[in-house]
Design an enzyme around this catalytic site. Structure first.
Site: not given
Length: 236
Positions: A135, A213, A204
């Protein structure tokens, strides 16, 4: 219905909506971090207990592995267990306290506990591409500082027996989620021109979105047994 009642009702709805928004922001910014801290510590404890017992999950060498002067981990019969931790990852550029467990698969529930190894990509330290997702924000913000990575930065991992030091090839590359070639055995757009021992990190972009990305690629630069102490990358 009087104008006063309409105004009061609308005001109450606005207050309720505002409260819900505040609660959601608190959940995203604070509570997911609290949950991630507890879950991550649990995964680290699991790894440390396994390693203390000498239980190391290391798939055997690839059929395409070639002899190397660098030490390699002793192969064990067990493969990575789905959803379970098997390594620790460190990026010195992110600070001395930055350490995250790596678990097998990249499912949502797995990435809430740490970083995720893309199922089907190479095992740690082997020929091919060891690919890992994490993340950018929420659940501990592991890759919050991803854009600061530069060519030559170290990415260090251990499986409990061996230290693996990878070196980043270039600054982060931006692409779309459907560009799965970035985790190929010889990742597309990486600049690598043949088989090798590679690492890919993905997260991300933008910081609070997921329309794109960010990718970095690295090559295996050095390995050493954990009994020899920490790698030089921790002290440079």
């Amino acid at each position: 219905m009087s104008v006063r009642l309409i105004v009061r009702t609308f005001s109450e709805l606005c207050i309720t909506a505002g409260a819900l928004i505040i609660l959601f922001v608190v959940y995203v910014l604070f509570w997911t971090g609290v949950k991630a801290a507890g879950a991550t510590e649990g995964q680290i404890d699991t790894l440390q207990n396994q390693w203390a017992r000498g239980a190391v999950s290391v798939p055997g060498p690839n059929a395409t592995d070639t002899p190397s002067s660098a030490p390699t981990p002793s192969p064990a019969p067990a493969a990575y267990r789905d959803g379970k931790p098997f390594a620790m990852l460190y990026i010195p550029r992110f600070g001395k306290g930055w350490e995250w467990p790596v678990l097998e698969n990249t499912e949502v529930k797995t990435l809430q506990k740490g970083l995720g190894h893309y199922r089907g990509t190479a095992p740690l330290g082997r020929v091919g591409n060891f690919a890992v997702a994490g993340h950018r924000r929420t659940y501990g913000d592991p890759f919050k500082d991803f854009p600061t990575l530069h060519r030559g930065d170290a990415v260090v991992l251990t499986d409990g027996t061996t230290w693996f030091t990878y070196r980043i090839e270039k600054k982060p590359y931006r692409t779309v989620p459907s560009d799965t070639g970035v985790i190929d055995a010889v990742p597309r757009k990486s600049g690598f021109d043949g088989p090798g021992r590679y690492l890919t990190l993905t997260t991300c972009d933008p910081e609070w979105g997921s329309s794109h990305r960010l990718i970095v690629w690295a090559h295996l630069d050095a390995t050493q047994p954990v009994t020899d102490g920490g790698p030089a990358a921790f002290h440079s």
